[in-house]
Design an enzyme around this catalytic site. Sequence first.
Site, PDB file in Angstrom:
ATOM      1  N   ILE A  86      43.158 -43.718 -55.401  1.00 23.71           N
ATOM      2  CA  ILE A  86      44.463 -43.693 -54.361  1.00 23.71           C
ATOM      3  C   ILE A  86      44.934 -42.526 -54.255  1.00 23.71           C
ATOM      4  CG2 ILE A  86      46.856 -44.857 -54.958  1.00 23.71           C
ATOM      5  CD1 ILE A  86      45.462 -47.181 -54.984  1.00 23.71           C
ATOM      6  N   LYS A  87      45.001 -42.308 -52.826  1.00 25.75           N
ATOM      7  CA  LYS A  87      45.860 -40.746 -52.696  1.00 25.75           C
ATOM      8  C   LYS A  87      47.109 -40.683 -51.723  1.00 25.75           C
ATOM      9  CE  LYS A  87      43.237 -38.355 -49.600  1.00 25.75           C
ATOM     10  NZ  LYS A  87      42.189 -37.885 -48.131  1.00 25.75           N
TER      11      LYS A  87
END
Length: 226
Positions: A86-87
């Site tokens: 997850i960025k």
Amino acid sequence: MEFLLDTIHLADIEKYAAILPLAGVTSNPTIVKKEGKIDFFPHMRQIRQLIGPDASLHVQVVGQTVPAMLADAHTILQNIDDAVYIKVPTTEIGLEVIKQLKKEGHHVTATAIYTKFQGYLAIAAGADYIAPYYNRMENMNLDAAATVAGFAQAIQHSHATTKILAASFHNVGQVNTAFENGAQAATMGVDIIQAALTMPAIGQAVADFTSDWESLYGVHQTISDL
Ligand SMILES: O=P(O)(O)OC[C@H]1O[C@](O)(CO)[C@@H](O)[C@@H]1O
């Protein structure tokens, strides 16, 4: 050294997954925009199919608050798979989200990093990858190489497991310098790979080998024809 592709264009991913020792694929909303209004989750699942379970897939949240970013993250994990990185932008809100996602046991990539201080905080918050924006830093007259080197040193000193995923490259030399300053990973567009491997000198060397061989054994005769 990890080489990642900074694109969600399926044909390019399929092509370069065969060519490169491909470690993963990164995306952000700007990269998504280049493809038009895709059917987001099926598209991302197709990327996973192309790169396989061992490569890392980085997908960015877009929410503007802590609950909204966490909801984005959980939706991404449910609709793609729970191995996705997850960025999260390294902001005040983002750092709180990074800490929470790590507490929940998820993979996190801290992104939108322009400064040493952002990177140091993301390392301390437990991010798996930090993504410094190499070319954008250089455009701002910031020393991108020194920033990457500072992260490498901080990771070593604190025995952190964070990896530097250098990003935002506009030429091959920047990628080399990022690796030489301690980045473990670099994400780049196919334009960088093509520029690196289609230099006229490389093509000329191959053409010379072919012509020397053919002058001895005849045109279109390969070793397997002997
Ligand atoms: O400066 P650019 O080319 O927009 O790049 C921004 C970078 O940030 C990232 O979102 C970080 O992973 C990459 O996908 C991208 O390379």
